[in-house]
Design a protein around this motif. Structure first.
Motif, PDB file in Angstrom:
ATOM      1  N   ALA A 446       0.810  -1.225   0.000  1.00  0.00           N
ATOM      2  CA  ALA A 446       0.000   0.000   0.000  1.00  0.00           C
ATOM      3  C   ALA A 446       0.837   1.265   0.000  1.00  0.00           C
ATOM      4  N   SER A 447       2.144   1.147   0.266  1.00  0.00           N
ATOM      5  CA  SER A 447       2.987   2.343   0.339  1.00  0.00           C
ATOM      6  C   SER A 447       3.711   2.649  -0.964  1.00  0.00           C
ATOM      7  N   CYS A 448       3.585   1.807  -1.973  1.00  0.00           N
ATOM      8  CA  CYS A 448       4.334   2.019  -3.218  1.00  0.00           C
ATOM      9  C   CYS A 448       3.642   3.088  -4.068  1.00  0.00           C
ATOM     10  N   ASN A 449       4.343   3.541  -5.087  1.00  0.00           N
ATOM     11  CA  ASN A 449       3.805   4.591  -5.962  1.00  0.00           C
ATOM     12  C   ASN A 449       2.561   4.121  -6.703  1.00  0.00           C
ATOM     13  N   GLY A 450       2.547   2.842  -7.112  1.00  0.00           N
ATOM     14  CA  GLY A 450       1.392   2.339  -7.843  1.00  0.00           C
ATOM     15  C   GLY A 450       0.125   2.397  -7.015  1.00  0.00           C
ATOM     16  N   ALA A 451       0.209   2.059  -5.738  1.00  0.00           N
ATOM     17  CA  ALA A 451      -0.970   2.109  -4.872  1.00  0.00           C
ATOM     18  C   ALA A 451      -1.450   3.542  -4.676  1.00  0.00           C
ATOM     19  N   GLN A 452      -0.533   4.439  -4.476  1.00  0.00           N
ATOM     20  CA  GLN A 452      -0.920   5.834  -4.292  1.00  0.00           C
ATOM     21  C   GLN A 452      -1.544   6.406  -5.562  1.00  0.00           C
ATOM     22  N   ASP A 453      -1.020   6.045  -6.724  1.00  0.00           N
ATOM     23  CA  ASP A 453      -1.556   6.580  -7.980  1.00  0.00           C
ATOM     24  C   ASP A 453      -2.964   6.064  -8.247  1.00  0.00           C
ATOM     25  N   TYR A 454      -3.196   4.769  -8.024  1.00  0.00           N
ATOM     26  CA  TYR A 454      -4.526   4.217  -8.292  1.00  0.00           C
ATOM     27  C   TYR A 454      -5.551   4.701  -7.266  1.00  0.00           C
ATOM     28  N   LEU A 455      -5.111   4.990  -6.067  1.00  0.00           N
ATOM     29  CA  LEU A 455      -6.035   5.534  -5.080  1.00  0.00           C
ATOM     30  C   LEU A 455      -6.491   6.937  -5.489  1.00  0.00           C
ATOM     31  N   GLN A 456      -5.579   7.739  -5.975  1.00  0.00           N
ATOM     32  CA  GLN A 456      -5.943   9.073  -6.445  1.00  0.00           C
ATOM     33  C   GLN A 456      -6.748   8.998  -7.744  1.00  0.00           C
ATOM     34  N   LEU A 457      -6.451   8.005  -8.592  1.00  0.00           N
ATOM     35  CA  LEU A 457      -7.210   7.837  -9.830  1.00  0.00           C
ATOM     36  C   LEU A 457      -8.667   7.493  -9.526  1.00  0.00           C
ATOM     37  N   ALA A 458      -8.892   6.657  -8.529  1.00  0.00           N
ATOM     38  CA  ALA A 458     -10.263   6.292  -8.163  1.00  0.00           C
ATOM     39  C   ALA A 458     -11.052   7.525  -7.722  1.00  0.00           C
ATOM     40  N   LYS A 459     -10.431   8.395  -6.992  1.00  0.00           N
ATOM     41  CA  LYS A 459     -11.116   9.623  -6.580  1.00  0.00           C
ATOM     42  C   LYS A 459     -11.408  10.520  -7.775  1.00  0.00           C
ATOM     43  N   ALA A 460     -10.479  10.566  -8.739  1.00  0.00           N
ATOM     44  CA  ALA A 460     -10.699  11.391  -9.921  1.00  0.00           C
ATOM     45  C   ALA A 460     -11.820  10.838 -10.794  1.00  0.00           C
ATOM     46  N   VAL A 461     -11.876   9.517 -10.943  1.00  0.00           N
ATOM     47  CA  VAL A 461     -12.936   8.904 -11.747  1.00  0.00           C
ATOM     48  C   VAL A 461     -14.294   9.082 -11.069  1.00  0.00           C
ATOM     49  N   ALA A 462     -14.344   8.912  -9.759  1.00  0.00           N
ATOM     50  CA  ALA A 462     -15.617   9.052  -9.044  1.00  0.00           C
ATOM     51  C   ALA A 462     -16.151  10.483  -9.123  1.00  0.00           C
ATOM     52  N   SER A 463     -15.271  11.443  -9.163  1.00  0.00           N
ATOM     53  CA  SER A 463     -15.713  12.842  -9.205  1.00  0.00           C
ATOM     54  C   SER A 463     -15.965  13.357 -10.620  1.00  0.00           C
ATOM     55  N   HIS A 464     -15.562  12.607 -11.618  1.00  0.00           N
ATOM     56  CA  HIS A 464     -15.739  13.057 -13.007  1.00  0.00           C
ATOM     57  C   HIS A 464     -17.072  12.511 -13.536  1.00  0.00           C
ATOM     58  N   THR A 465     -18.077  13.370 -13.531  1.00  0.00           N
ATOM     59  CA  THR A 465     -19.402  12.974 -14.018  1.00  0.00           C
ATOM     60  C   THR A 465     -19.629  13.542 -15.409  1.00  0.00           C
ATOM     61  N   LEU A 466     -20.434  12.833 -16.184  1.00  0.00           N
ATOM     62  CA  LEU A 466     -20.716  13.224 -17.558  1.00  0.00           C
ATOM     63  C   LEU A 466     -22.144  13.760 -17.658  1.00  0.00           C
ATOM     64  N   ASP A 467     -22.348  14.690 -18.519  1.00  0.00           N
ATOM     65  CA  ASP A 467     -23.655  15.296 -18.758  1.00  0.00           C
ATOM     66  C   ASP A 467     -24.266  14.637 -20.002  1.00  0.00           C
ATOM     67  N   TYR A 468     -25.212  13.740 -19.763  1.00  0.00           N
ATOM     68  CA  TYR A 468     -25.816  13.026 -20.884  1.00  0.00           C
ATOM     69  C   TYR A 468     -26.908  13.856 -21.573  1.00  0.00           C
ATOM     70  N   SER A 469     -27.224  15.012 -21.017  1.00  0.00           N
ATOM     71  CA  SER A 469     -28.211  15.857 -21.690  1.00  0.00           C
ATOM     72  C   SER A 469     -27.662  16.484 -22.958  1.00  0.00           C
ATOM     73  N   LYS A 470     -26.351  16.511 -23.083  1.00  0.00           N
ATOM     74  CA  LYS A 470     -25.739  17.081 -24.278  1.00  0.00           C
ATOM     75  C   LYS A 470     -25.594  16.056 -25.403  1.00  0.00           C
ATOM     76  N   VAL A 471     -25.936  14.842 -25.124  1.00  0.00           N
ATOM     77  CA  VAL A 471     -25.777  13.803 -26.147  1.00  0.00           C
ATOM     78  C   VAL A 471     -26.889  13.928 -27.170  1.00  0.00           C
TER      79      VAL A 471
END
Length: 471
Positions: A446-471
């Protein structure tokens, strides 16, 4: 000179074979040669010469007459009789260096050696070597012979005592285990509000080896640690995602192949709870998934083959917040089923030139699919895997990606809301080691760079929402 010696000299002369060239000598020269041999050569040498059998003569190549004034007979210390005969060259050339014609003489040298002057070290025969004690061998060594202190020591050897059972048990219990630590049950999982509708994300790239399976497993594990309910779908016939989670594909009673090929099979029948993971389930796969396209060939014309996965998974989709699909590295029927089910696409890729060219083809395929099976399909973004930010190439590729996505923001293209997720996943050997233990990167290290990067990536993906009204 006595008559007996005279006959001995004649016999010696007859024993020497004549040379290949002819020597014309006068009577005076012969008499002079006889005088030299008689006066200078001792009787012992004459006796040795009389016993000579092999005579080697090195002849010259020319001249029919030779002067015998400088002919001498010498006995060297190596018991070899040598005649020094000057070489006669052609009349126009100067006389070259004298050649030596050696007549070897056999002498028993052992009779001249005094055995008392030689230090003889008696050694045992081959069959007695093992029986000789080391002290006896050291006595025959001279006092001047250096003896390595590391080999011969004056201190007596001490036999090591065998360890007891109690000592062995104490050593074993004191040794730390080599295996990586197991996931701790004390990890506090935060409580989050469940999403009103599941976010179904397809991780796809027709180029293999870019990190799709690694991203699917560790992104799902990170989302589960944040409290989200996650379902993973293994759509790759290689079954790498199933292996990554520690599940043996050969031990499965039912898999993704059965779900797609059997009309009576449901998603609940093949769903498995992944042990040692938080809020994580999986629909596993095995190698026979490669033959599912032939099983669905009859349904391709009607369009049922392209949407069979959406029909089967829709029955359990509402039980999850995130559904991640690990797509195969191709654009076949399995990938089309994944894109028909998904609502978002995340493209794992490396910042390389060839990956950038493949991205253009991938986006074209998504645009074509939107016109038929899935009009609401959008590209959520790009995940840079095995990233090396210090390279010039990586900076140039990222610059081209940012410019491309910026141009598509004001359009109706599927990538109009796409972004490059941050942070990029740095190259880390721990990410390559963790699958062999059936663990996510968070359980492996859990202390390696890969774990830290994927943990931050999960937060970025969860916060990135798409607006389907523009489709």
């Amino acid at each position: 000179m006595t008559e007996e010696n005279h006959h001995s000299q004649e016999n010696n002369a007859a024993a020497v074979p004549p040379p290949r060239f002819m020597i014309q000598s006068t009577q005076a020269a012969a008499a002079e040669l006889e005088t030299v041999v008689t006066e200078d050569q001792p009787e012992e040498s004459s006796a040795v010469a009389a016993s000579e059998q092999d005579v080697s003569v090195k002849p010259t190549s020319s001249s029919t007459s030779i002067s015998t004034e400088n002919i001498q007979l010498e006995v060297e210390s190596s018991s070899t009789t040598t005649w020094h005969i000057p070489t006669v060259s052609e009349p126009q050339e100067e006389v070259s260096q004298a050649e030596q014609v050696k007549i070897p003489v056999e002498v028993e040298l052992l009779e001249e050696i005094n055995p008392q002057e030689i230090d003889v070290i008696p050694l045992p025969s081959n069959h007695e070597v093992d029986e000789v004690a080391p002290e006896a061998l050291l006595e025959v060594v001279s006092e001047d012979t250096p003896i390595d202190e590391k080999i011969v020591s004056e201190e007596p050897r001490v036999a090591l005592a065998e360890p007891t059972v109690e000592e062995i048990i104490e050593d074993v219990t004191a040794t730390e285990p080599v295996e990586p630590p197991m996931p701790s049950a004390e990890i506090e999982v935060p409580k989050v509000e469940h999403l009103p509708a599941p976010r179904i994300i397809a991780l796809m790239n027709q180029k293999g080896g870019v990190g799709k399976t690694t991203t699917a497993v560790n992104l799902g594990a990170a989302l589960g640690r944040q409290g989200y309910r996650v379902l993973l779908l293994d759509l790759d016939p290689q079954a790498h995602l199933t292996l990554y989670l520690g599940i043996d594909p050969e031990s499965l009673e039912a898999s993704m192949y059965d779900l797609l090929a059997d009309d009576d099979m449901s998603a609940e029948d093949i769903r498995q709870v992944v042990p040692n993971y938080h809020h994580l389930h999986v629909l596993p796969a095995e190698v026979n998934l490669a033959g599912v396209e032939s099983e669905l060939a009859d349904k391709v014309v009607t369009g049922a083959a392209q949407s069979v996965l959406r029909t089967k998974v829709s029955t359990i989709a509402d039980q999850y917040d995130f559904i991640l699909l690990d797509c195969p590295p191709s654009l076949g029927l399995l990938t089309i089923n994944a894109l028909t089910l998904a609502r978002e696409v995340i493209v794992p890729m490396q910042a390389h030139f060839l990956a950038l060219q493949g991205l253009g083809k991938l986006l074209e395929t998504i645009a074509m699919l939107r016109q038929g099976f899935n009009p609401n399909l959008l590209v959520a973004g790009i995940v840079l895997c095995m990233h090396e930010k210090q390279t010039i190439l990586a900076g140039e590729v990222i610059g081209d990606l940012e410019a491309f996505l910026e141009q598509g923001k004001e359009t109706n293209e599927p990538w109009s809301q796409a972004t490059i997720f941050s942070p990029p996943i740095r190259r880390n050997i721990k990410l390559a080691e963790s699958p062999s233990f059936g663990q996510s990167i968070f359980d492996y290290d859990a202390s390696c760079n890969g774990a830290q990067d994927y943990l931050q990536l999960a937060k970025a993906v969860a916060s990135h929402t798409l607006d389907y009204s523009k489709v």
